[in-house]
Design an enzyme around this catalytic site. Structure first.
Site, short mmCIF file in Angstrom:
data_model
loop_
_atom_site.label_atom_id
_atom_site.label_comp_id
_atom_site.label_asym_id
_atom_site.label_seq_id
_atom_site.Cartn_x
_atom_site.Cartn_y
_atom_site.Cartn_z
N THR A 13 -17.85 28.97 31.97
CA THR A 13 -17.58 28.91 30.53
C THR A 13 -18.64 28.11 29.79
O THR A 13 -19.29 28.61 28.86
CB THR A 13 -16.21 28.24 30.29
OG1 THR A 13 -15.27 28.87 31.17
CG2 THR A 13 -15.76 28.40 28.87
N VAL A 14 -18.84 26.87 30.22
CA VAL A 14 -19.77 26.00 29.49
C VAL A 14 -21.22 26.47 29.69
O VAL A 14 -22.01 26.48 28.74
CB VAL A 14 -19.60 24.53 29.92
CG1 VAL A 14 -20.62 23.64 29.21
CG2 VAL A 14 -18.19 24.05 29.63
N LYS A 105 -18.21 14.69 34.56
CA LYS A 105 -17.72 13.31 34.46
C LYS A 105 -17.43 12.71 35.83
O LYS A 105 -17.61 11.52 36.04
CB LYS A 105 -16.47 13.22 33.59
CG LYS A 105 -15.35 14.15 33.97
CD LYS A 105 -15.33 15.35 33.04
CE LYS A 105 -14.27 16.34 33.43
NZ LYS A 105 -14.31 17.53 32.57
N VAL A 132 -17.82 13.28 28.36
CA VAL A 132 -16.70 12.58 27.72
C VAL A 132 -16.43 13.20 26.35
O VAL A 132 -17.31 13.20 25.49
CB VAL A 132 -16.99 11.07 27.56
CG1 VAL A 132 -15.80 10.35 26.95
CG2 VAL A 132 -17.36 10.45 28.90
N ILE A 136 -17.01 15.45 20.55
CA ILE A 136 -17.20 14.19 19.82
C ILE A 136 -18.44 13.50 20.38
O ILE A 136 -18.48 13.21 21.57
CB ILE A 136 -16.00 13.24 20.01
CG1 ILE A 136 -14.68 13.95 19.70
CG2 ILE A 136 -16.15 11.99 19.16
CD1 ILE A 136 -13.44 13.14 20.09
N GLY A 187 -4.19 29.22 30.23
CA GLY A 187 -5.50 28.77 30.69
C GLY A 187 -5.84 27.35 30.25
O GLY A 187 -6.96 26.88 30.45
N ASP A 201 -8.80 12.52 35.52
CA ASP A 201 -9.88 12.95 34.62
C ASP A 201 -10.09 11.92 33.50
O ASP A 201 -11.22 11.56 33.18
CB ASP A 201 -9.51 14.33 34.05
CG ASP A 201 -10.52 14.82 33.04
OD1 ASP A 201 -11.65 15.17 33.45
OD2 ASP A 201 -10.19 14.86 31.84
N LYS A 205 -13.49 9.47 32.61
CA LYS A 205 -14.13 9.37 31.30
C LYS A 205 -14.08 7.95 30.76
O LYS A 205 -15.04 7.44 30.18
CB LYS A 205 -13.48 10.35 30.32
CG LYS A 205 -13.72 11.82 30.72
CD LYS A 205 -12.79 12.76 29.97
CE LYS A 205 -13.06 14.22 30.32
NZ LYS A 205 -11.99 15.10 29.79
N GLY A 306 -13.87 23.28 26.24
CA GLY A 306 -14.12 24.61 25.70
C GLY A 306 -15.59 24.93 25.72
O GLY A 306 -16.44 24.05 25.67
#
Lengths: 440, 440
Positions: A13-14, A105, A132, A136, A187, A201, A205, A306
């Protein structure tokens, strides 16, 4: 115009998001950078599929090693995830003089302290903004935007899956297990959701943020970590009546004690005031609240994951590196926010010494004297109650009693709880949630 | 350790904050920077007062010219404010080879296009993070954090005074004039508050943000600007019942039309949904919401003014410049986010072509047929109503009628309003507020 040649490891995806940006935004980025970013190679295990993107002109390979050693690649984007083979590939890429940008991460939290000196030794950059809170630019803000501040606290909603589940539980009055199934179907959660819902997770981070804020190597396996799987719809409703909402927060604070400077590091479901900014962060959004001794309080909210938001963060790192290439690497802000030889090894504050306010859910027999016995034990431990609620009455089975305490240490609270559950009228299974107040 | 020597112009609130940081945080900043920042000189008109800070060792002068020409100053911090003498002093400082950091939004909004090339010609940096939303590193985020995005919109609460007044009006049900007096007594508003309450300060800041986002020189005097002085307690109450809150927003969006690319630029009181992040930003806090085609939506909230938050932003600029000094100036991100020769001159979209939804407050005679006449005119202009409210009944005097419209152009709305106020049963004084929707 000078070209910086990029290779991508992993067209998930990324990875596809980054490829898309390199192709679609090339001209925009050149206007801002004065240099051209060119996608020259990409590696993925499965090349026999429709990428939904025109990758003609890009050398595709199923051998990542080819990309990290290729002569025509200046910068490698690692988007495979996990510890291996990511760690070996990143190492090889840097040894071959390639800059590395990663969204991994786990890799940075666990192996960052070994990889950063390796980057320096090979005169390349290692950057990880996307690791992270993807959407943002929080590492840049922490490292550069508030660089002149002593950081007084970091509070983060750093895992979109957990925030989505908690938001849905509240909206629908549904229980954890049902919402998890829904999140998996959509998903938003993995088939094995442990990593996300148990807070691991978030701990990864938070370790990266705290390492940067406090100039210390924070070991993420020393972070106190508790997930959201014990939260019920009833808890969410009960805390709402008291003026709170439950968020999975990563919390880091400096701690100055008799035995030297330490860092308080914890990840757990937390009661936050409904009126606080952080309580308004819903669905899969992330938020990072940083307080400093001069800047006061800043809250940043955005997408945490995403394809597109994470790709945007990867690309910001690529642009930062491209800007100083060639010849300006020494002018970049240090990746971990402090000059390497100024970093120290701060101990993690023992959880029993952490101070908090608490929400307690006890199951007790509905008979006279039980509440008196419980509150008397709390009083023995000098734990004061802000609120107490017993809504149900039932002489046949135990009923829930909810208590909000004022501030005490975790050690003291746990000592009191072990005495309380020793009472015959109280069940062993006590839910303990921690509560935080915010200036905004 | 290498030293970067700083001189400050203006020891007002922010100037003293910067001096305090240079003294108190010197060791922290050195650990992050690898260089020592030293305050060597400061100029202020009035030196005969208690600064509340030990400035021994700092050369104090009442002649700012001495500081901008001093041989032992590497970087000048301009905190005098306003156009002159700030402009001349900044010019002289750069001509003398000194980097300049300023918090002066008026100076940058009006003279930035002349000062930036001058900085380049003199091989110095000109930085102004503190000019927009002091405690939020929003220029850095826009210029570097989301640099790979096409910016789809910017929404900002950029003036703390206005946000404080609007928040107080809502909390206390008080009218504008009373709250303004209170804000003046508390030091949150100036004796002459025009600059703040009429939106001029917001327009300055919005111009800087939009210039950076769109690679264009935005002229702030082309920004449509409307202040908050016409808002009544009754309006705030009425919009709350409809699910909205009033915020003074600066809004910038790109506009692709038949006659080329333009930028939509406007500052006005705006109805925002109560559930939106931006609606939660209370008191003197600022917020900047940036949406990009990849990053999606980001909202950053923080202090917009005050000694310490503004000083923190000034210091971040100083550290960025110190990091590339000497020899690395060409590796900094371009101050306005685009390479200078890639910037263009986009026209500002005419306000009559701007699309919005509207809140209208009419004063009408309470007699049959009036509402029908009004809605018939709106229908002629194809303006649909989302809601209509007439609460009071009074045959002696006019009563307020509130309408929420669906989307239309400002030109069309104004044409309809001019026909509506021509009706004998409708008073001339119509309050028009614009309404925005947000994804988050």
């Amino acid at each position: 115009m000078m070209e910086i040649r990029v290779g991508i490891l992993g067209l998930g995806t990324v990875g596809l998001g980054v490829a898309r940006m390199l192709i679609e935004q090339q001209s925009l980025m050149a206007k801002r950078l004065g240099k051209k970013l060119v996608l020259v190679a990409a590696a993925d295990r499965n090349l026999e599929r429709d990428f939904g993107l025109d990758l003609s002109g890009v050398r595709l390979t199923d051998d990542a090693h080819d990309v990290v050693t290729a002569d025509d690649v200046d910068l490698v984007v690692e988007l495979i995830g996990g510890y291996e083979p990511a760690r070996s590939l990143v190492t090889t890429a840097m040894q071959h003089g390639k800059h590395v940008v990663t969204a991994n991460k786990a890799l940075i939290a666990k192996h960052g302290e070994e990889l950063l000196p390796l980057a320096a030794a090979n005169h390349v950059a290692l950057a990880f903004e996307a690791a992270v809170a993807g959407g943002i630019p929080c590492l840049k803000s922490l490292r550069e935007g508030v660089a002149a501040n002593n950081i007084e606290s970091i509070y983060g909603i750093l895992n979109g899956t957990c925030n989505f589940i908690l938001s849905k539980m509240e909206d629908e009055g549904a229980d954890y297990a049902d919402v998890l199934k829904e999140a998996q179907a959509l998903g938003y959660a993995e088939a094995d959701p442990t990593f996300d819902v148990e807070g691991i997770d978030t701990a990864h981070k938070l370790s990266i943020l705290a390492s940067m804020a406090y100039g210390s190597h924070i070991k993420f396996d020393e972070v106190f970590t508790e997930g959201i799987s014990k939260i019920s719809a009833a808890d969410i409703e009960a805390v709402a009546e008291l003026g709170y909402r439950i968020k999975l927060l990563g919390i880091a604070k400096p701690h100055r004690g008799k035995d030297g400077d330490k860092v308080e590091m914890r990840v757990h479901p937390t009661l936050v005031p409904l009126s606080s900014q952080i309580a308004q962060v819903a669905d899969s959004y992330n938020a990072v609240m940083i307080s400093g001794d001069f800047v006061e309080h800043t809250v940043s909210i955005g997408r945490g994951a995403g394809e597109r938001p994470t790709a945007s963060a990867v690309m910001a790192d690529i642009m930062d590196i491209a800007r100083v290439t060639p010849g300006g690497l020494q002018f970049m802000a240090p990746a971990m926010g402090y000059m390497p030889d100024e970093r120290q090894d701060l101990a993690t504050l023992d959880m029993s010494d952490v101070q908090s306010e608490y929400y307690l859910r006890l199951q007790v027999q509905d008979e006279s004297g039980v509440i008196a016995a419980v509150t008397s034990i709390l009083a023995d431990h000098r734990i004061s109650l802000e609120a107490m609620q017993q809504k149900e009455r039932n002489t046949e089975q135990t009923v829930p009693v909810i208590m909000l305490t004022y501030r005490t240490t975790e050690g003291n609270l746990q000592a009191a709880i072990s005495r309380i559950v020793a009472l015959s009228a109280v069940e062993d299974d006590v839910l303990i949630l921690r509560k935080e107040s915010f200036a905004t």
